[in-house]
Design a protein around this motif. Structure first.
Motif, PDB file in Angstrom:
ATOM      1  N   ASP B  35       0.830  -1.204   0.000  1.00  0.00           N
ATOM      2  CA  ASP B  35       0.000   0.000   0.000  1.00  0.00           C
ATOM      3  C   ASP B  35       0.869   1.261   0.000  1.00  0.00           C
ATOM      4  O   ASP B  35       0.638   2.197  -0.762  1.00  0.00           O
ATOM      5  N   LEU B  36       1.893   1.278   0.853  1.00  0.00           N
ATOM      6  CA  LEU B  36       2.782   2.444   0.933  1.00  0.00           C
ATOM      7  C   LEU B  36       3.522   2.667  -0.391  1.00  0.00           C
ATOM      8  O   LEU B  36       3.709   3.800  -0.824  1.00  0.00           O
ATOM      9  N   LEU B  37       3.943   1.578  -1.033  1.00  0.00           N
ATOM     10  CA  LEU B  37       4.641   1.699  -2.312  1.00  0.00           C
ATOM     11  C   LEU B  37       3.690   2.222  -3.389  1.00  0.00           C
ATOM     12  O   LEU B  37       4.052   3.088  -4.192  1.00  0.00           O
ATOM     13  N   ARG B  38       2.479   1.702  -3.393  1.00  0.00           N
ATOM     14  CA  ARG B  38       1.519   2.118  -4.410  1.00  0.00           C
ATOM     15  C   ARG B  38       1.152   3.594  -4.255  1.00  0.00           C
ATOM     16  O   ARG B  38       0.962   4.304  -5.246  1.00  0.00           O
ATOM     17  N   GLN B  39       1.041   4.038  -3.007  1.00  0.00           N
ATOM     18  CA  GLN B  39       0.686   5.441  -2.747  1.00  0.00           C
ATOM     19  C   GLN B  39       1.902   6.361  -2.875  1.00  0.00           C
ATOM     20  O   GLN B  39       1.796   7.564  -2.651  1.00  0.00           O
ATOM     21  N   ASN B  40       3.053   5.758  -3.178  1.00  0.00           N
ATOM     22  CA  ASN B  40       4.291   6.521  -3.322  1.00  0.00           C
ATOM     23  C   ASN B  40       4.725   7.208  -2.025  1.00  0.00           C
ATOM     24  O   ASN B  40       5.452   8.192  -2.049  1.00  0.00           O
ATOM     25  N   VAL B  41       4.228   6.682  -0.901  1.00  0.00           N
ATOM     26  CA  VAL B  41       4.712   7.170   0.395  1.00  0.00           C
ATOM     27  C   VAL B  41       6.124   6.640   0.621  1.00  0.00           C
ATOM     28  O   VAL B  41       6.976   7.308   1.194  1.00  0.00           O
ATOM     29  N   GLU B  42       6.357   5.411   0.158  1.00  0.00           N
ATOM     30  CA  GLU B  42       7.685   4.821   0.223  1.00  0.00           C
ATOM     31  C   GLU B  42       8.083   4.354  -1.171  1.00  0.00           C
ATOM     32  O   GLU B  42       7.233   4.112  -2.028  1.00  0.00           O
ATOM     33  N   GLN B  43       9.406   4.209  -1.348  1.00  0.00           N
ATOM     34  CA  GLN B  43       9.930   3.642  -2.585  1.00  0.00           C
ATOM     35  C   GLN B  43      10.867   2.500  -2.216  1.00  0.00           C
ATOM     36  O   GLN B  43      11.496   2.530  -1.170  1.00  0.00           O
ATOM     37  N   ALA B  44      10.929   1.519  -3.081  1.00  0.00           N
ATOM     38  CA  ALA B  44      11.861   0.403  -2.853  1.00  0.00           C
ATOM     39  C   ALA B  44      12.495   0.037  -4.185  1.00  0.00           C
ATOM     40  O   ALA B  44      11.853   0.102  -5.236  1.00  0.00           O
ATOM     41  N   ASP B  45      13.778  -0.320  -4.150  1.00  0.00           N
ATOM     42  CA  ASP B  45      14.462  -0.795  -5.353  1.00  0.00           C
ATOM     43  C   ASP B  45      14.351  -2.300  -5.478  1.00  0.00           C
ATOM     44  O   ASP B  45      14.397  -2.842  -6.580  1.00  0.00           O
ATOM     45  N   ALA B  46      14.238  -2.957  -4.305  1.00  0.00           N
ATOM     46  CA  ALA B  46      14.298  -4.418  -4.312  1.00  0.00           C
ATOM     47  C   ALA B  46      13.542  -4.964  -3.109  1.00  0.00           C
ATOM     48  O   ALA B  46      13.699  -4.463  -2.003  1.00  0.00           O
TER      49      ALA B  46
END
Lengths: 170, 328
Positions: B35-46
């Motif tokens: 959810d956080l990644l989709r909302q762009n609150v967080e980003q992850a490379d891997a």
């Protein structure tokens, strides 16, 4: 590795960001599962993953690799006859617009399995007392992850009670 | 969502096999991180999927339980040993989220879900010190019904949303960590940080470190324990105030008391002052209210959450009264 949906194998999307819900709807032609909030708040996307009800919007498709998914398209008998729980939803007006219904039905099937194995809920009085009594209150609590904006919740509970009372186990 | 790579780990060794400078993140059930990644609150490379690591619940030598980090919330809540020995933990888990989310969510992921509020999630519309250090906080002075009354700072007043962790905090749970070189154990009380001037740091977890499991010590008092959650709707909502409590009364006095609060602070809140006020005392409604007052003496409201102070006071007293039963 493939993802098995209702007995048919599908490829895992190359882009690992694709949710299980988007894989079903946009890449596999299985549009029964619905996109509601896309953030885990409404339950419209509920499917069964290895028999457990989960939210396909918060599941990456790649996480389902090697596992079995069952969606609303896999609930009715192959010859098109409605599943008794689907018929119960019709009998009790368990929907108006129908948008949340596939999630409600998949969720109810998962819920009944949780109930059969003796899992307690927030409203179960005795945690160690074996199976809780199957009641309106128990169903409402156990189905609280599936919202119905038409307000058909009473019909939904009645439909699930009818199905469970009929002993129509799968 | 920005692009990221993905791999599945089937053992702790595999999970920790990344290069030292890797920016890999561990993925459990995904109910918060995806959810956080989709909302762009967080980003992850891997991402490293650790949800398929062995998930066992085992007896420990001291009569407690070891719970692997990949155990699902549903499985932990339904475990008969948890229900019999730590009913407040089962109750807390069952009051959290929805059945679908509990089926997905892991113990490790529950521990590490973000302390958050609606402003934290509002990437295009709100300033948040947690997202961007030093950016400011639009919650303070904004809609604060759900915010903290204890342990907040000028920088952040978001609450830790877990129910499970409130019960675990009351039970003196120890978190087991492994970064591939060093294994360490931290009591949950030392695992979570208060926001202070660094609200983006919520725990003592080091880069690359994996939560491998939790150890719940034996606790006689916990047989008589419960969890009460007060919320805006009767199911599937975060706590406004929640109380996890265990009490053992011997010879007319409180021999052991465990009390923790949820929904009121940036971390699961152990009510140590209230516990100290109750230890060795005879259980009574007056004693319970005084203990609650001792804990809440430092409470500060932001406006919209002022109701939480009397709500916490009355909920603490009600739960302790329920546990004391005829003894009070």
């Amino acid at each position: 590795m493939r993802i098995t949906v209702n007995g048919t194998d599908y490829p895992v999307p190359d882009d690992v960001r694709v949710s299980l819900l988007d894989m079903l709807r946009e890449r596999s032609g299985l549009t029964g599962s619905k996109l509601g909030c896309n953030q885990g708040a409404c339950g419209a996307c509920t499917v069964l993953l290895d028999g457990e009800r989960v939210l396909s919007c918060l599941t990456l498709a790649v996480q389902a690799a090697g596992r079995e998914v069952r969606t609303i398209e896999g609930v009715a008998a192959a010859e098109g006859e409605l599943h008794p729980l689907q018929q119960a939803f019709i009998d009790h007006d368990g929907f108006q617009c129908g948008y949340c219904t596939p999630g409600q039905i998949c969720s109810a099937l998962g819920m009944l399995e949780e109930f059969r194995r003796g899992d307690p809920s927030h409203v179960t009085a005795d945690l160690a007392g074996g199976q809780a009594r199957f009641s309106h209150e128990e169903i409402r609590e156990r189905m609280s992850g599936n919202l119905c904006r038409c307000g058909a919740h009473n019909g939904i509970v009645a439909a699930i009670l009818q199905f469970a009372d009929a002993g129509a186990g799968e | 969502m920005t692009p990221f790579s993905y791999r599945v780990a089937t053992s702790t060794t595999e999970a920790l096999a990344a290069a030292p400078d890797s920016s890999e993140r561990f993925l459990g059930g995904g109910t918060n991180l995806v959810d956080l990644l989709r909302q762009n609150v967080e980003q992850a490379d891997a991402l490293v999927d650790v949800s398929r690591l062995p998930a066992s619940i085992d007896e420990t030598e001291d009569g407690g339980l070891w719970v692997g980090a990949a155990v699902r919330n549903t499985a932990l809540a339904a475990d008969p040993r948890i229900g019999a020995r730590y009913p407040m933990l089962s109750r807390a888990l069952l009051s959290g989220a929805s059945a679908q989310i509990r089926n997905m969510a892991t113990v490790g992921g529950n521990l590490l879900q973000r302390t958050r509020c609606a402003y934290f999630y509002d990437v295009p519309g709100a300033r948040c010190n947690k997202r961007v250090s030093g950016a400011g906080c639009d919650a303070i002075g904004g809609f604060t019904r759900y915010h903290a009354i204890l342990g907040a700072s000028e920088q952040c007043a978001a609450t830790h949303p877990s129910d499970m962790c409130v019960a675990l905090m009351a039970l003196d749970t120890v978190v087991h960590l492994d970064d591939g070189n060093e294994k360490r154990r931290l009591p949950l009380s030392e695992f979570y940080r208060l926001p202070g001037n660094t609200p983006h740091f919520e725990t003592e977890l080091r880069t690359g470190e994996l939560v491998t499991g939790i150890q719940i010590p034996s606790c006689r008092a916990a047989v008589n324990s419960t969890y009460r959650k007060v919320r805006d709707r009767s199911s599937y909502a975060f706590a406004l105030v929640s109380v996890a409590a265990a009490m053992r009364v011997e010879n007319g006095v409180i021999a052991d008391i465990r009390l923790a609060l949820g929904g009121v602070a940036p971390r699961p809140w152990r009510a140590a002052k209230a516990e100290a006020a109750l230890a060795g005392r005879a259980p009574s409604q007056e004693a319970f209210r005084n203990a609650a007052d001792a804990e809440l003496a430092d409470a500060r409201a932001l406006g919209g959450n002022a109701f939480k102070i009397p709500l916490a006071r009355s909920t603490i007293a009600a739960v302790l009264g329920e546990l004391a039963g005829d003894a009070a």
